[in-house]
Write a protein that holds these residues in place. Structure first.
Motif, mmCIF file in Angstrom:
data_model
loop_
_atom_site.group_PDB
_atom_site.id
_atom_site.type_symbol
_atom_site.label_atom_id
_atom_site.label_comp_id
_atom_site.label_asym_id
_atom_site.label_seq_id
_atom_site.Cartn_x
_atom_site.Cartn_y
_atom_site.Cartn_z
ATOM 1 N N SER A 174 11.452 48.383 35.274
ATOM 2 C CA SER A 174 12.894 48.105 35.344
ATOM 3 C C SER A 174 13.602 48.952 36.401
ATOM 4 O O SER A 174 14.694 48.607 36.850
ATOM 5 C CB SER A 174 13.546 48.328 33.976
ATOM 6 N N MET A 175 12.982 50.067 36.824
ATOM 7 C CA MET A 175 13.621 50.909 37.840
ATOM 8 C C MET A 175 13.666 50.207 39.202
ATOM 9 O O MET A 175 14.368 50.650 40.112
ATOM 10 C CB MET A 175 12.915 52.265 37.955
ATOM 11 N N TRP A 176 12.938 49.102 39.358
ATOM 12 C CA TRP A 176 12.952 48.372 40.635
ATOM 13 C C TRP A 176 14.286 47.646 40.876
ATOM 14 O O TRP A 176 14.487 47.072 41.938
ATOM 15 C CB TRP A 176 11.781 47.385 40.686
ATOM 16 N N ARG A 192 13.008 44.080 49.879
ATOM 17 C CA ARG A 192 11.826 44.929 49.643
ATOM 18 C C ARG A 192 11.218 44.606 48.280
ATOM 19 O O ARG A 192 9.990 44.528 48.126
ATOM 20 C CB ARG A 192 12.242 46.413 49.702
ATOM 21 N N ARG A 193 12.092 44.399 47.285
ATOM 22 C CA ARG A 193 11.602 44.073 45.935
ATOM 23 C C ARG A 193 10.851 42.745 45.956
ATOM 24 O O ARG A 193 9.780 42.616 45.364
ATOM 25 C CB ARG A 193 12.769 44.030 44.958
ATOM 26 N N LYS A 251 1.321 39.336 39.018
ATOM 27 C CA LYS A 251 1.417 39.771 37.610
ATOM 28 C C LYS A 251 2.759 40.459 37.354
ATOM 29 O O LYS A 251 3.396 40.267 36.318
ATOM 30 C CB LYS A 251 0.252 40.720 37.303
ATOM 31 N N TRP A 252 3.183 41.259 38.330
ATOM 32 C CA TRP A 252 4.442 41.983 38.150
ATOM 33 C C TRP A 252 5.639 41.046 38.260
ATOM 34 O O TRP A 252 6.671 41.283 37.636
ATOM 35 C CB TRP A 252 4.532 43.127 39.179
ATOM 36 N N ARG A 253 5.488 40.001 39.065
ATOM 37 C CA ARG A 253 6.583 39.025 39.155
ATOM 38 C C ARG A 253 6.825 38.373 37.794
ATOM 39 O O ARG A 253 7.956 38.157 37.381
ATOM 40 C CB ARG A 253 6.257 37.951 40.195
ATOM 41 N N LYS A 254 5.744 38.113 37.086
ATOM 42 C CA LYS A 254 5.849 37.513 35.750
ATOM 43 C C LYS A 254 6.601 38.470 34.804
ATOM 44 O O LYS A 254 7.502 38.068 34.081
ATOM 45 C CB LYS A 254 4.430 37.240 35.220
ATOM 46 N N TYR A 255 6.230 39.760 34.862
ATOM 47 C CA TYR A 255 6.916 40.749 34.027
ATOM 48 C C TYR A 255 8.385 40.876 34.433
ATOM 49 O O TYR A 255 9.267 41.059 33.585
ATOM 50 C CB TYR A 255 6.234 42.116 34.153
ATOM 51 N N TRP A 256 8.632 40.800 35.733
ATOM 52 C CA TRP A 256 10.008 40.952 36.230
ATOM 53 C C TRP A 256 10.896 39.813 35.728
ATOM 54 O O TRP A 256 12.031 40.037 35.301
ATOM 55 C CB TRP A 256 9.978 40.999 37.761
#
Length: 1499
Positions: A189-191, A198-199, A208-213
């Motif tokens: 969440s700090m992103w 950049r994000r 995988k992180w895009r899914k979590y995001w």
């Protein structure tokens, strides 16, 4: 006191004075009369609980403003922390709604002080955790006072303290309350704070992180302000830091607090980057903030005050680019890193190609030509700020414009250029850098206080050192941190040795400008000549020379024993070449209080490794069995290897105009061999980093600190064994039943037949099945485990080994407790087993039983035993020898085996000799067998001929016998059957010397078993001979010893140091092992625990290790680290065992102690989860009987100042207490007069200074008195760990501050050394108020604080410990002087009793005449036999020393006064009269003085 310790101590006298000021070495008197003590008594002191005033926030405010913020703040903070301010007042009364800034800061500062003192912190917060989340939020808000802070702005000093506390939280992730709060700050969440482009770029790379995001955005459509504030916290903290950093001017005055804050901030960021859970998302945020580039451009880096800041920045740069995949946590190879680098460069080239036609050459060049700093500067140097901004924007490095929320970004030309260059320049491979690093320290490193701090590190500043915490990024990171710390710890010790040796040599400048030496040193010599004799060509692909050799000439005009030491320098010993160019004139005294380098003019230091001494022909004298040649004269020349990497660096420096260091060496220094193994260990670690470090897959994540801590426990291992043979572990069936209280036992045999040994089948262990239908199997297994918590017991019989009584196997006699059985079971299973063994719980017995069971159950596996000390290894080995393990399978490596209490030699060459002797013995038996069988020929000549004899003669007869006897198996007549067996058995004649009759059975089966056991005896002879056959083929002792190590030995024992030193040699030999057992695991350095895992090359890319058993006690003292900075700041004292326990790896905690009386055990049992007393503690006579002459079995005796003096400090940190020393010695003399054996008494103390003082007092009072003598040992608590004695006397020494006894681990060791009697001497009022020690001191202070004696008692006594002695029969000793007088009276009474037993003058004369003498002239010098007194080892060694040393005087009962001469030097003892006359005089005087009145005893 040795001069070296004085030199070392006084070298830092100034710094020690400062450190004392900082550390707040408050005295008890100051504390008692201080305002803090008075306020504590009114509000929070536990002693005055009933009289406490109600809570007042004003008290906290006043204390914070006047005491914590005052002039002597360090001392006041120390006082407050000691008074339990945090535990009793601050935390219990903290409420977020009402808490003031002063309240918050007081808690933070007290917690930081506890961390500095290295005492427990988090248990205070864990006892009342409800307020911790609010408190943590309060801390975060105060770190960023400008944005959203409710309170007034924190000062820079306060913000530094808050930052330190925050860092402690992140470094304590094993604590749940810390983990829950800290992980929110560094999660995905700090992103939110990243630039959007950049994000998007980062999320594109990791789907995988895009899914979590997306899930995160869906969950928090409208996040609360508090949540958003947390997400931006880390970025805001970095922005705030950059503002502070860039406010520092390039010149002019600078506040020290400002620099200190910047250093602490970098330390905090480094620690976040060095842990995978915290760096995973934070690393991207840090990169987006461009902290490193902006810090590199800051003025502080170029200022003198910024040296440490620059070193920390280099560390941060290293970790931000570390070779790890932040997503998966996998280590990246050099190839992977190169690919990432190419990807960055090609992105830059694409950007340039699209935007700047003028840079088309750069865009089209290959990567290798444009990825260095010079090339990048050349290409980008011509671009203006706008052009650089366009490239950086295209690469998503900076926003297009400086507007909210990105107004803090810099877009100036200098920054953008440095950003692009730093980001795209090729980085040096970590491994290449390591391989090019010199292993020997040079003068630049040795005296750099930021890297190798002085001994008196107080913990107030941060350092440019790596830390060992719970987790590591990769195995490479793990090894690298340990490599650097081990190197620097060794450097610290080398610095001490150099300063000691060079200062003793007193280098002065002569009139003509040369160097002249006014002193001498045992460990150093002036160099007469030095020449580099060989610089070999580099190997392919390397820059350094493959070998550099030099000849060093010295003149050995020294005493004979020192000359011998120099001539005995061995191959691979490390020496140091030193250049001094003194400026001090002839006759200047060396002042240890002044800085070292300016006084001696030290210029350079280089290490070298001895190849050997050269003989008269210039050839190296080789080490070997032949005696070394005696060389004439005093000139000696040594051939040495220089460090090739260092030589290359020096030559490069020479080409750049530097001095040639190899032309100017004038001192050669050696070191003690035991302390000089650092280079071999460093080479071992470096070699490990260069090889593919294959750790067993079941251990990998646990070693790095990730994953499930219980994953390697046997219950979670896929190959857990369902059936185990416990051999002689159980003594009987009742023992077995009691060992598994939670299991139901099933045994089909009747009770009479249930005799050990037993095979146990654990029905709750799943049966190994195929991998099909895994999910279904899993459910079935879980169901099975839930239902059947039962064990099937199958008794079995050992196969008899022959007819002789000596053939019966040795049996275990220890009745193990259920917990010990669980430890043994765990050790027999595959996986990682941690056994926590409190004092006296039988750790060694458990270890030996595990080894024995593995040896019998897995006969083809080999077990490696590793311990910290030779003493522990020998204790283990002596117990292994007592069990049923074949002697030929035991091997002990290293130099400590000579201390084994056995006539047998278990070293490599000792085992070779044993095998050769055993071979001859077996061949003699073969000869005897041949004669018994009537076979002709030379069949017993070699193992080979014996093998043929066995095949064609022995086996043929045995098979014929089996065929003949099988016909008669239905025979009912027992006598006839026995006669048939005796007649047909072909080897009856061979067994003629065995107990007769040979066949005693009552059935055919019994008789056949006897025949088979007898044949087995014969068969074993030939099996062993077949194993020994290789020794006939191998001719040299070295080859035979290697064969023994690699093939024959099944149990190999060594110390961890030996493993580290010899790893390369062992790997090259093809050494193999399947199991490791480590004793004293909590005392072994992390890296020295790790190296034994990798003493073998992997097979097919896999490590064959199956079991790792670690036995230790993390509640006792950790490994010894001499430098306080490495110990405290870097946490180097943390053993791997302790780290695994902190991580939550399952442990087996032994819970039955059989060493100490129950009352003594209660002094330390509170430290363990569960620790009970074994039954024999209540049953054996020695525990039932009282301690003769003492009213109590343990007692704390208060010792007040003597003549106004308590503790003294003749040299910094060299603490002594004369009153306690005299009191302890008086009690020891009292015990000896009652009849206590000297070997049953040990005297311990907590400081080295006191140890030396007690030895001096013993030497002066009673050491050479045959009636009293020396106790078993006089040593420090730390040195006595792992040992025990019946009676222990302890001196606590300190009277002003608690000192390092505040470390509870030291207290546990001190209290647990005694079996029957413990008498502690100390200042009660000081120690009883120490929070960490209260559990023990509450018990100690329940008894009288004056020594209570029972007059008229003697050793041994009939009095029981439960007997009540009438008060009038007791004698209470008021103080040390009274005890001294009492002991004197007892001594005189004893002498009066002995008077009649002493010989008369006539008898003495007759005895003298009978003494043997060579001639009449020496008649008077004949020695009178005398009783040998107990002496400490160093005194015995002195007696055996060369004749140049003074011989110790024989005891004379001297007139003694009841006073202590505080400042008067001891009168020198005359050595003029011959030894024999002294002995005669002593004998006569003892007889005469016993009948006369002697003056009072001097105490």
């Amino acid at each position: 006191m040795k001069r070296r310790s004085q030199t070392r101590a006084q070298t830092a006298k100034d710094s020690s004075n400062k450190s004392k000021e900082k550390a707040g070495a408050l005295t008890l008197d100051q504390f008692s009369s201080d305002v803090i003590w008075q306020v504590a008594s009114q509000y929070w002191s536990p002693d005055t609980k009933a009289e406490h005033l109600p809570y007042s926030a004003k008290v906290i405010e006043r204390i914070y403003n006047e005491e914590i913020g005052g002039t002597h703040r360090a001392r006041r903070i120390n006082m407050l922390e000691f008074s339990q301010y945090l535990e009793q007042y601050l935390w219990p009364n903290y409420k977020r709604e009402s808490a003031t800034h002063a309240h918050l800061m007081s808690i933070v500062i007290m917690a930081n002080e506890k961390f500095r003192e290295r005492v427990q912190v988090w248990n205070v917060f864990e006892e009342q955790p409800e307020q911790y989340p609010d408190f943590f939020r309060h801390v975060l808000e105060s770190c960023l006072p400008d944005k959203g802070a409710k309170e007034a702005r924190s000062t820079l000093r306060e913000r530094t303290a808050l930052l330190m506390f925050l860092n402690h939280c992140f470094n304590s992730m094993e604590i749940e309350i810390c983990r829950e709060q800290a992980k929110r700050l560094v999660s995905l969440s700090m992103w939110h704070c990243l630039q959007p482009r950049r994000r998007e770029q980062e999320l594109r790379e990791v789907p995988k992180w895009r899914k979590y995001w997306k899930r995160l955005l869906k969950k928090d459509k409208e996040p609360k302000a508090e949540v958003l504030w947390e997400r931006y916290f880390m970025q805001n903290l970095i922005i705030d830091f950059l503002d502070i950093l860039e406010s520092i001017p390039a010149e002019g005055e600078i506040k020290p607090g400002l620099v200190h804050y910047c250093e602490r901030f970098l330390e905090f960021i480094i620690d976040l980057e060095a842990l995978l859970p915290t760096r995973r998302f934070f690393n991207t945020v840090l990169d987006d903030c461009h902290l490193i580039v902006r810090a590199l451009l800051s003025p502080l880096v170029r200022r003198e005050e910024g040296k440490l800041f620059g070193q920390l920045l280099d560390m941060l740069k290293f970790y931000t680019r570390f070779e790890i995949n932040d997503v998966t946590g996998n280590s990246l190879t050099d190839h992977d890193m190169t690919q990432l680098h190419y990807k960055k460069i090609t992105s830059l080239q694409r950007a340039v190609f699209a935007k700047f036609p003028s840079l088309r050459v750069f865009a089209l060049s290959n990567v290798a030509t444009v990825d260095n700093r010079e090339s990048l500067e050349q290409h980008f140097g011509g671009l203006d700020g706008e052009g650089l901004k366009q490239i950086a924007t295209f690469l998503n490095l900076v926003p297009e414009e400086v507007a909210a929320p990105f107004e803090w970004h810099r877009l100036d030309e200098a920054f953008l250029r440095e950003l692009l260059i730093t980001r795209h320049e090729k980085r040096c491979s970590q491994l290449e850098a390591l391989n090019e690093m010199p292993l020997y320290p040079t003068e630049q490193v040795v005296w750099d206080e930021n890297v190798v701090p002085s001994e008196y590190y107080t913990g107030d500043s941060c350092l440019a050192l790596p830390k060992l915490n719970l987790q590591f990024l990769t195995l490479h990171d793990y090894l690298l941190r340990n490599f650097n710390l081990f190197r620097l710890e060794s450097t610290y010790e080398i610095r001490q040795d150099i300063e000691d040796a060079v200062s003793r040599m007193l280098p002065w400048q002569s009139e003509d400008g040369d160097v002249v030496f006014g002193g001498w040193a045992r460990m150093a010599l002036p160099i007469a000549s030095f020449a580099v004799v060989e610089v070999a060509k580099p190997h392919i692909g390397e820059k350094k020379p493959s070998r550099v050799r030099a000849d060093v000439g010295v003149t050995l005009s020294v005493r004979r024993e020192i000359k011998t030491e120099w001539e005995n320098l061995r191959k691979h010993d490390v020496c140091f070449l030193i250049t001094v160019k003194p400026t001090q004139p002839y006759g200047t005294k060396y002042n240890p209080r002044e800085p070292f380098i300016p006084q001696v003019g030290l210029v350079s230091v280089r290490g070298c490794e001895v190849e050997g001494m050269l003989d008269a022909n210039g050839r190296v004298v080789e080490d070997g069995p032949e005696p070394r040649p005696q060389l004439p004269g005093e000139q000696r020349c040594y051939r040495v290897w220089l460090d090739s990497n260092q030589y290359r660096l020096d030559m490069d420096d020479l080409q750049d105009g530097g001095d040639d260091v190899y032309e100017s060496f004038n001192i050669l220094m050696r070191r003690k061999p035991k302390e000089n193994n650092f280079k071999a260990v460093l080479e071992t670690i470096r070699h490990l980093m260069n090889t593919e470090c294959v750790v067993p897959p079941w251990l990998h994540d646990i070693l790095l600190g990730y994953g499930d801590p219980g994953a390697a426990h046997y219950s979670n291992m896929p190959n857990q064994e369902r059936s185990l043979e416990f051999n002689d572990t159980f003594l009987d069936y009742e023992h077995l039943k009691g060992s598994f209280p939670s299991y139901e036992l099933k045994c089909e045999l009747p009770e009479k037949s249930r005799l050990p040994p037993y095979r146990l089948i654990f029905e709750d262990v799943p049966v190994q099945k195929d991998s099909d239908g895994e999910e279904k199997e899993k459910n079935e297994q879980e169901l099975e485990a839930a239902v059947s918590k039962s064990i099937v017991v199958q008794p079995y019989k050992y196969e008899a080994r022959g007819p002789y009584p000596s053939d019966k196997p040795k049996q275990n006699t220890i009745r193990f407790t259920p917990t010990q059985i669980e430890a043994i079971r765990a050790g027999m299973q595959p996986g990682l087993t941690l056994v926590v063994g409190p004092p006296g719980t039988g750790k060694t017995d458990v270890a030996v039983q595990i080894i024995s069971n593995i040896y019998h159950n897995q006969p083809n596996q080999r077990t490696l035993i590793v311990t910290h000390s030779n003493q522990a290894l020998n204790q283990l080995f002596e117990k292994i020898m007592a069990l049923d393990i074949d002697e030929r399978h035991l091997l002990r490596l290293g130099h400590g085996e000579e201390a084994l209490e056995t006539e047998k030699d278990y070293s490599r060459y000792g085992r070779v000799n044993y095998v050769l002797a055993k071979r001859m013995d077996l061949l003699n038996q073969v000869q005897r067998l041949q004669e018994a069988l009537g076979v002709s020929g030379d069949n017993a000549y070699t193992c080979e001929t014996a093998g043929y004899f066995y095949l064609y003669n022995v086996m043929a007869r045995w098979e014929k016998f089996q065929d003949q006897i099988r016909i008669h198996q239905e025979e009912a007549d027992l006598d006839k059957l026995r006669a048939l067996f005796e007649k047909d058995f072909p080897f009856g004649k061979f067994f003629a010397d065995a107990p007769q009759p040979l066949f005693k059975g009552s059935t055919y089966e019994d008789l056949l078993v006897t025949a088979e056991s007898n044949f087995r005896y014969i068969s074993d002879i030939f099996t062993e001979l077949e194993e020994f056959r290789a020794f006939e083929l191998l001719r040299t002792g070295l080859d035979r010893s290697k064969y023994l190590l690699v093939k024959e030995a099944k149990i190999i024992a060594m110390t961890c140091t030996h493993a580290a030193l010899k790893r390369k040699e062992l790997v090259n030999l093809g050494f193999r092992y399947d199991n490791i057992l480590m004793e004293e695991s909590a005392q072994i350095l992390e890296i020295e625990t790790f190296i034994p895992l990798l003493l073998q090359n992997p097979l097919d890319g896999l490590n064959r290790l199956k079991r790792w058993i670690m036995i230790g006690d993390h509640h006792q003292l950790p490994p010894v680290i001499k430098n306080m900075a490495f110990q405290k700041y870097s946490n180097m004292e943390q053993s791997l065992f302790t780290r695994l326990v902190r991580l939550g790896v399952p442990t087996v905690d032994l819970d039955g102690q059989g060493r100490a009386r129950a009352s003594i055990c209660s002094l330390y049992k509170w430290r363990y989860k569960k620790l009970e007393d074994l039954q024999h503690i209540f049953e054996r006579d020695e525990y039932k009987q009282a301690n003769p002459g003492f009213a109590h079995d343990y007692q704390l005796i208060n010792v007040e100042d003597f003549k106004g003096v308590g503790e003294s400090e003749p040299n910094p940190y060299f603490y002594q207490n004369l009153a306690e020393a005299e009191y302890v010695v008086a009690v020891y003399m009292y015990m000896r007069l009652l009849g206590y054996p000297a070997e049953k008494v040990s005297i311990l103390t907590t400081y080295n200074g006191q140890k030396h003082l007690i030895r001096d007092v013993i030497g002066a009072r009673c050491g050479n008195n045959p009636l009293i003598g020396w106790p078993h040992k006089i040593t420090t608590v730390d040195k006595y760990q792992g040992q025990q004695n019946d009676y222990i006397l302890i001196s606590l020494v300190r009277t002003k501050a608690v000192g390092h006894l505040r470390d509870v681990r030291r207290l546990v060791v001190a209290m647990s050394r005694a079996r029957l009697g413990l008498y502690v001497f100390g200042r009660v009022s000081l120690f009883k108020n120490c929070l960490e020690l209260q559990n023990t001191f509450k018990l100690l202070t329940q008894r009288s604080l004056k020594l209570v004696l029972v007059p008229g008692d003697s050793y041994p006594t009939e009095r029981l410990s439960t007997d009540t002695v009438p008060t009038k029969s007791l004698k209470s000793i008021e103080n040390m002087s009274e005890m001294a007088q009492y002991v004197y009276e007892q001594y005189m009474a004893k002498m009066e009793d002995l008077k009649d037993t002493l010989p008369s003058e006539e008898e003495l004369r007759a005895m003298r005449n009978k003494l043997p003498h060579e001639d009449d002239d020496d008649d008077e010098g004949a020695a009178v036999p005398e009783e040998v007194a107990e002496e400490p080892p160093q005194k015995r060694a002195a007696k055996e020393a060369p004749a140049g040393k003074k011989a110790p005087e024989v005891f004379k009962p001297t007139p003694i006064l009841n006073e202590i001469a505080m400042d008067e030097p001891e009168p020198e003892k005359s050595q003029d009269q011959p030894q024999q006359e002294v002995q005669e005089e002593a004998f006569d005087k003892a007889r005469q003085e016993s009948s006369e009145k002697v003056p009072e005893a001097q105490f």
